[in-house]
Design an enzyme around this catalytic site. Sequence first.
Site, PDB file in Angstrom:
ATOM      1  N   ASP A  31     -45.063 -30.400 -42.177  1.00  0.00           N
ATOM      2  CA  ASP A  31     -46.497 -30.260 -42.419  1.00  0.00           C
ATOM      3  C   ASP A  31     -46.860 -28.769 -42.407  1.00  0.00           C
ATOM      4  OD1 ASP A  31     -49.118 -32.383 -42.011  1.00  0.00           O
ATOM      5  OD2 ASP A  31     -49.489 -30.222 -41.865  1.00  0.00           O
ATOM      6  N   ILE A  32     -47.681 -28.361 -43.358  1.00  0.00           N
ATOM      7  CA  ILE A  32     -48.045 -26.947 -43.494  1.00  0.00           C
ATOM      8  C   ILE A  32     -48.951 -26.490 -42.338  1.00  0.00           C
ATOM      9  CG2 ILE A  32     -50.187 -27.218 -44.839  1.00  0.00           C
ATOM     10  CD1 ILE A  32     -49.063 -25.100 -46.785  1.00  0.00           C
ATOM     11  N   ASN A  88     -52.746 -42.093 -41.696  1.00  0.00           N
ATOM     12  CA  ASN A  88     -54.196 -42.021 -41.798  1.00  0.00           C
ATOM     13  C   ASN A  88     -54.591 -42.769 -43.068  1.00  0.00           C
ATOM     14  OD1 ASN A  88     -54.515 -40.374 -39.493  1.00  0.00           O
ATOM     15  ND2 ASN A  88     -54.008 -38.558 -40.678  1.00  0.00           N
ATOM     16  N   VAL A  97     -54.994 -36.212 -48.007  1.00  0.00           N
ATOM     17  CA  VAL A  97     -54.170 -36.225 -49.227  1.00  0.00           C
ATOM     18  C   VAL A  97     -53.968 -37.690 -49.608  1.00  0.00           C
ATOM     19  CG1 VAL A  97     -51.950 -35.642 -50.252  1.00  0.00           C
ATOM     20  CG2 VAL A  97     -53.027 -34.060 -48.625  1.00  0.00           C
ATOM     21  N   HIS A 101     -48.428 -41.224 -47.005  1.00  0.00           N
ATOM     22  CA  HIS A 101     -47.451 -40.456 -46.230  1.00  0.00           C
ATOM     23  C   HIS A 101     -47.504 -40.898 -44.778  1.00  0.00           C
ATOM     24  CE1 HIS A 101     -51.263 -38.248 -46.421  1.00  0.00           C
ATOM     25  NE2 HIS A 101     -51.029 -37.870 -45.174  1.00  0.00           N
ATOM     26  N   MET A 102     -46.344 -40.791 -44.143  1.00  0.00           N
ATOM     27  CA  MET A 102     -46.237 -41.073 -42.709  1.00  0.00           C
ATOM     28  C   MET A 102     -46.057 -39.738 -41.992  1.00  0.00           C
ATOM     29  SD  MET A 102     -43.224 -43.167 -40.759  1.00  0.00           S
ATOM     30  CE  MET A 102     -43.720 -44.852 -41.066  1.00  0.00           C
ATOM     31  N   HIS A 103     -46.867 -39.536 -40.942  1.00  0.00           N
ATOM     32  CA  HIS A 103     -46.685 -38.358 -40.086  1.00  0.00           C
ATOM     33  C   HIS A 103     -45.680 -38.704 -38.984  1.00  0.00           C
ATOM     34  CE1 HIS A 103     -50.453 -36.093 -41.284  1.00  0.00           C
ATOM     35  NE2 HIS A 103     -50.773 -37.300 -41.701  1.00  0.00           N
TER      36      HIS A 103
HETATM   37  P1  5GP Z   1     -53.628 -36.634 -43.963  1.00  0.00           P
HETATM   38  O1  5GP Z   1     -54.804 -36.099 -43.224  1.00  0.00           O
HETATM   39  O2  5GP Z   1     -53.930 -36.870 -45.425  1.00  0.00           O
HETATM   40  O3  5GP Z   1     -52.987 -37.815 -43.293  1.00  0.00           O
HETATM   41  O4  5GP Z   1     -52.518 -35.531 -43.866  1.00  0.00           O
HETATM   42  C1  5GP Z   1     -52.238 -34.621 -44.869  1.00  0.00           C
HETATM   43  C2  5GP Z   1     -51.349 -33.578 -44.242  1.00  0.00           C
HETATM   44  O5  5GP Z   1     -50.714 -32.870 -45.281  1.00  0.00           O
HETATM   45  C3  5GP Z   1     -52.099 -32.567 -43.385  1.00  0.00           C
HETATM   46  O6  5GP Z   1     -51.592 -32.599 -42.067  1.00  0.00           O
HETATM   47  C4  5GP Z   1     -51.846 -31.238 -44.081  1.00  0.00           C
HETATM   48  O7  5GP Z   1     -51.635 -30.191 -43.170  1.00  0.00           O
HETATM   49  C5  5GP Z   1     -50.620 -31.524 -44.932  1.00  0.00           C
HETATM   50  N1  5GP Z   1     -50.570 -30.805 -46.178  1.00  0.00           N
HETATM   51  C6  5GP Z   1     -51.570 -30.738 -47.115  1.00  0.00           C
HETATM   52  N2  5GP Z   1     -51.167 -30.015 -48.171  1.00  0.00           N
HETATM   53  C7  5GP Z   1     -49.883 -29.639 -47.913  1.00  0.00           C
HETATM   54  C8  5GP Z   1     -48.933 -28.865 -48.635  1.00  0.00           C
HETATM   55  O8  5GP Z   1     -49.184 -28.385 -49.742  1.00  0.00           O
HETATM   56  N3  5GP Z   1     -47.719 -28.673 -48.055  1.00  0.00           N
HETATM   57  C9  5GP Z   1     -47.400 -29.196 -46.846  1.00  0.00           C
HETATM   58  N4  5GP Z   1     -46.176 -28.949 -46.367  1.00  0.00           N
HETATM   59  N5  5GP Z   1     -48.283 -29.938 -46.119  1.00  0.00           N
HETATM   60  C10 5GP Z   1     -49.503 -30.136 -46.648  1.00  0.00           C
END
Ligand code: 5GP
Length: 108
Positions: A31-32, A88, A97, A101-103
């Site tokens: 995660d970025i 989420n 996003v 995706h799974m964290h």
């Molecule tokens: P969400 O809130 O949709 O469950 O999580 C999206 C996650 O994707 C966030 O934790 C965010 O930091 C990560 N993320 C968004 N854009 C990018 C990207 O371009 N590269 C990477 N490595 N992570 C990203």
Amino acid sequence: MEKDCIFCQIAQGQTDTKLLYQTDTLVVFKDINPHAPVHLLLVPKKHIRSVNDLTDADREILAELTMVAKEMAREHDVAESGYKLLFNVEKGGGQLVFHLHMHLLGGR
Ligand code: 5GP
Ligand code: ZN
């Protein structure tokens, strides 16, 4: 593949994002904006908007996400200490996003 989807682009290797692991079905990368010492994202190559959009045909994808998460946790030394696996779902669930995706969060 959705042209304007960042996770489709990452999964297709079209960005600089380093892929830690990949199979025919999914990719894994950091995660970025990490919320834990280990914060990985497990992302199916197939564009699926969210958990709400899963169909019966996606059962294998879900199984593989979980099985690969287990392996990633071991490789990143958080299997024993423990970790969270998290989806989420939609805006109210914190999804930013809209590509499934799974964290994997651990090490804290
Ligand atoms: P969400 O809130 O949709 O469950 O999580 C999206 C996650 O994707 C966030 O934790 C965010 O930091 C990560 N993320 C968004 N854009 C990018 C990207 O371009 N590269 C990477 N490595 N992570 C990203
Ligand atoms: Zn996508």
